[in-house]
Design an enzyme around this catalytic site. Structure first.
Site, short mmCIF file in Angstrom:
data_model
loop_
_atom_site.label_atom_id
_atom_site.label_comp_id
_atom_site.label_asym_id
_atom_site.label_seq_id
_atom_site.Cartn_x
_atom_site.Cartn_y
_atom_site.Cartn_z
N HIS A 179 -0.41 -11.36 -5.14
CA HIS A 179 0.94 -10.78 -5.06
C HIS A 179 1.98 -11.58 -5.85
CE1 HIS A 179 -0.13 -7.63 -2.34
NE2 HIS A 179 -0.67 -8.48 -1.50
N ASP A 210 -3.35 -3.18 -4.74
CA ASP A 210 -2.23 -4.11 -4.52
C ASP A 210 -1.39 -4.28 -5.79
OD1 ASP A 210 -2.78 -4.62 -1.86
OD2 ASP A 210 -3.85 -6.50 -2.24
N HIS A 267 0.84 -1.21 0.00
CA HIS A 267 0.00 0.00 0.00
C HIS A 267 0.88 1.26 0.00
CE1 HIS A 267 -3.00 -2.84 2.21
NE2 HIS A 267 -2.80 -3.17 0.95
ZN LIG Z 1 -3.50 -4.92 0.05
#
Ligand SMILES: [Zn+2]
Length: 288
Positions: free
Chosen positions: A258, A235, A75
């Site tokens: 991710h 993200d 973030h």
């Molecule tokens: Zn996040």
């Protein structure tokens, strides 16, 4: 010419790390060095460079170095990237960036209040020249040439409140601040015990995440009906920031996370024939 920027004055944050559950504090300090780096104040001021090749990306984006790690970068990196802050020293007391309210809005607001200023160093945008797709277990991440920086995301959860959600945006600062930065991280109550067993989500609570049981949100009301996909966009931007340059290109994620975001960054770093430096232009999100 695109110039690097720093903050007018230091900006401080403190709070819990969502994974470690420990208190941490972060001071974003002005720097004229033209790079983004951490100083772990609890490790004697040890300098840690933000380096895409030292990232462990599973439940969060985590920077790993010899004597420790820094968790949950995404973030913070998203905010620095969109505001064009590429010359700052990040003084961190602890091993995780405080999660604050689970979104990037408090970070962005405080940095903008402090103000930005250019430093006499040149920043270079990068233009994607060739398309590529990375696939893994029904998830994918593709990138394509685009006249600006575009992010598209689709998620599909078999939960009555989420289901399939899609978002596709050509990024501007205003759009980021109003539509993406306030979207909070989310998690499912049924996963909490398993995550905690693995030492994750120890600091997760109803105050810093959207928490869902089998049927509904149990942490208050949503900020957007599609807050979930908006947070995934946040993200993705934070993970793409690890590439280290403002991008011209379209990044499209389908049920990704991710790990896949990060694989795209590594692919670009390993394949410089897929992109080129842009001498003059900068993407729209940096032009305001
Ligand atoms: Zn996040």
């Amino acid at each position: 010419m695109l110039q690097k920027q720093t903050t007018q004055r230091p900006v401080s944050f403190s709070g819990t790390g969502i994974h470690s559950g420990e208190q941490a504090s972060l001071i974003i300090k002005p720097s004229s060095e033209g790079r983004v780096f951490f100083r772990r104040m609890d490790l004697g001021g040890l300098e840690v460079q933000v380096d895409a090749r030292k990232i462990d990306a599973l439940n969060c984006s985590c920077l790993v170095f010899e004597s420790g790690r820094i968790q949950t970068l995404e973030h913070l990196l998203a905010v620095l990237y969109v505001l064009g802050l590429d010359s700052v020293e990040l003084e961190l007391q602890g091993e995780e960036i405080p999660i604050l309210d689970g979104s990037a809005a408090p970070l962005a607001e405080s940095i903008l209040q402090a103000g930005l200023r250019p430093v006499p160093r040149r920043a270079k945008a990068v233009r994607i020249l060739q398309s590529h797709t990375i696939e893994e277990k029904g998830a994918s991440l593709s990138f394509f040439p685009d006249p600006d920086f575009r992010v598209s995301y689709a998620i599909d959860f078999s939960h009555p409140l989420i289901g399939r959600q899609e978002m596709s945006v050509s990024l501007t600062r205003k759009l980021f601040l109003e539509e993406i930065a306030p979207a909070r991280t989310f998690g499912f109550l049924k996963d909490a015990a398993e995550l905690r067993k693995r030492g994750l989500a120890l600091g997760g609570s109803l105050d810093n995440a959207v928490v869902l049981d089998e049927k509904k949100v149990i942490s208050g009301s949503l900020r957007f009906q599609d807050e979930f996909v908006r947070h995934k966009v946040l993200d993705l931007i934070g993970d793409l920031a690890l590439f280290g340059h403002p991008l011209f290109g379209h990044f499209r994620a389908e049920r990704a996370g991710h790990r896949l975001h990060h694989q795209a960054v590594l692919f670009l770093l390993d394949h410089p024939d897929f992109w080129a430096y842009e001498e003059e232009a900068s993407p729209r999100f940096l032009q305001e």
